[in-house]
Design an enzyme around this catalytic site. Structure first.
Site, PDB file in Angstrom:
ATOM      1  N   ASP A   6       0.874  -1.173   0.000  1.00 20.90           N
ATOM      2  CA  ASP A   6       0.000   0.000   0.000  1.00 20.90           C
ATOM      3  C   ASP A   6       0.911   1.223   0.000  1.00 20.90           C
ATOM      4  OD1 ASP A   6      -2.441   1.569   0.336  1.00 20.90           O
ATOM      5  OD2 ASP A   6      -1.800   1.906   2.393  1.00 20.90           O
ATOM      6  N   SER A   7       0.302   2.388  -0.205  1.00 22.26           N
ATOM      7  CA  SER A   7       1.088   3.627  -0.147  1.00 22.26           C
ATOM      8  C   SER A   7       1.524   3.942   1.285  1.00 22.26           C
ATOM      9  CB  SER A   7       0.250   4.781  -0.682  1.00 22.26           C
ATOM     10  OG  SER A   7      -0.862   4.986   0.177  1.00 22.26           O
ATOM     11  N   GLY A  39      -2.624   9.027  -3.991  1.00 26.19           N
ATOM     12  CA  GLY A  39      -3.910   9.379  -4.599  1.00 26.19           C
ATOM     13  C   GLY A  39      -3.968  10.699  -5.321  1.00 26.19           C
ATOM     14  N   THR A  71      -5.864   2.846  -5.147  1.00 26.85           N
ATOM     15  CA  THR A  71      -5.274   3.739  -6.146  1.00 26.85           C
ATOM     16  C   THR A  71      -4.337   2.953  -7.067  1.00 26.85           C
ATOM     17  OG1 THR A  71      -5.388   5.481  -4.492  1.00 26.85           O
ATOM     18  CG2 THR A  71      -4.001   5.896  -6.405  1.00 26.85           C
ATOM     19  N   GLU A 158      -2.851   8.707   8.111  1.00 28.56           N
ATOM     20  CA  GLU A 158      -1.406   8.515   8.328  1.00 28.56           C
ATOM     21  C   GLU A 158      -0.949   9.312   9.559  1.00 28.56           C
ATOM     22  OE1 GLU A 158       0.990   6.608   6.604  1.00 28.56           O
ATOM     23  OE2 GLU A 158      -0.568   5.712   5.354  1.00 28.56           O
TER      24      GLU A 158
HETATM   25  N1  DGL Z   1      -4.719   3.128   0.640  1.00 26.00           N
HETATM   26  C1  DGL Z   1      -4.616   3.792  -0.640  1.00 26.00           C
HETATM   27  C2  DGL Z   1      -5.833   3.460  -1.471  1.00 26.00           C
HETATM   28  O1  DGL Z   1      -6.464   2.453  -1.196  1.00 26.00           O
HETATM   29  C3  DGL Z   1      -4.328   5.226  -0.409  1.00 26.00           C
HETATM   30  C4  DGL Z   1      -3.798   5.945  -1.597  1.00 26.00           C
HETATM   31  C5  DGL Z   1      -3.036   7.176  -1.285  1.00 26.00           C
HETATM   32  O2  DGL Z   1      -1.918   7.034  -0.814  1.00 26.00           O
HETATM   33  O3  DGL Z   1      -3.518   8.272  -1.571  1.00 26.00           O
HETATM   34  O4  DGL Z   1      -6.192   4.134  -2.391  1.00 26.00           O
END
Ligand code: DGL
Length: 265
Positions: A6-7, A39, A71, A158
């Site tokens: 994930d990010s 995002g 995303t 975050e």
């Molecule tokens: N958890 C990511 C998602 O599901 C977040 C994306 C982001 O970092 O903006 O889209």
């Protein structure tokens, strides 16, 4: 071994489901906290980051990839499948759409990052399924779809502002039109958003069903047989902060030790 990325820490909502459905699963998690959020970035950048994340996971023993980020699922799944044609790659959007369609009476809302909403993927998949639903005689009228980008939610999560007044105010601003249009089902189209589910649910009211695709994506992963049960579980972040560790401890109800990952092409 399953590799999830994930990010940032949002993908831990998917890890929690994995631990619930298969506590002894082996996995390696990567949160790209140094480069979050994704995002509001371009497709090219999201693809590049996703390819680098997948390469990291594969080099740490992953044999399948779960894109625990909507995303990256929206914008980078094709690039990942092209780069790794023999690696099973699971995305989170299709299961979310299926869960929403199973739950809705005809009015679906989607909240996600700007990149996910801008990609139009949720709207397209829901529309595709609408004709399926009509053919199957499950719906008499068309499906109402409303998609809203909520770009401030990811930084708030975050930052650990999960129940703060500022977060409630921002939620009210993003969600008001969804409440006015009476969506009966709301897709949490970002893996960070389940951490804000109590605020979102309170604002939308009990009559709105929240859909988080974590459980169904993990069911698919387990059904595919892409799992080993040696209980080897590794957590990496590209930037370490005590806040991430605290949120992970609360969310997963266990002590998590994150290692620092150096991710590059
Ligand atoms: N958890 C990511 C998602 O599901 C977040 C994306 C982001 O970092 O903006 O889209």
């Amino acid at each position: 071994m399953i590799g999830l990325f994930d990010s940032g820490i949002g993908g831990l909502t998917v890890v929690r489901e994995l631990l619930r459905q298969a506590p002894d699963a082996s996995f390696v998690y990567l949160g790209d906290t140094a480069r979050t959020p994704y995002g509001n970035k371009s497709k090219e950048t999201i693809e590049r980051y996703s390819l680098e994340n997948a390469a990291f996971l594969l080099s740490h023993g992953a044999t399948s990839i779960v894109i625990a980020c909507n995303t990256a699922s929206a914008l980078a799944v094709d690039a990942l499948r092209k780069a790794y044609p023999t690696v099973p790659i699971f995305e989170v959007i299709t299961p979310a759409v299926e869960d929403a369609l199973a739950a809705t009476h005809g009015r679906v809302g989607v909240i996600a990052t700007r990149a996910t909403i801008g990609s139009g993927i949720y709207q397209a998949k829901l529309k595709e399924a609408r004709s399926w639903k009509l053919e199957a005689g499950k719906g008499k009228q068309g499906l109402f779809i409303q998609a809203i980008a909520c770009p401030l939610f990811v930084p708030l999560v975050e930052e650990g502002w999960l129940n703060d007044d500022e977060t409630k105010r921002i939620a009210r601003r993003y969600l008001s039109s969804l409440r006015q249009t009476h969506v009966d089902t709301l897709i949490l189209g970002c893996t960070h958003y389940p951490l804000l589910a109590p605020i979102i649910q309170r604002f939308m009211g009990k009559q709105t069903m929240l859909v988080d695709s974590a459980a169904s994506v993990i069911r698919r992963v387990l059904a595919s047989g892409e799992i080993d049960r040696r209980g080897e579980q590794k957590y990496f972040l590209t930037d370490l902060s005590t806040r991430s560790t605290e949120i992970a401890r609360t969310w997963l109800a266990r002590e998590i030790v994150f290692a620092l990952a150096s991710v590059s092409a």
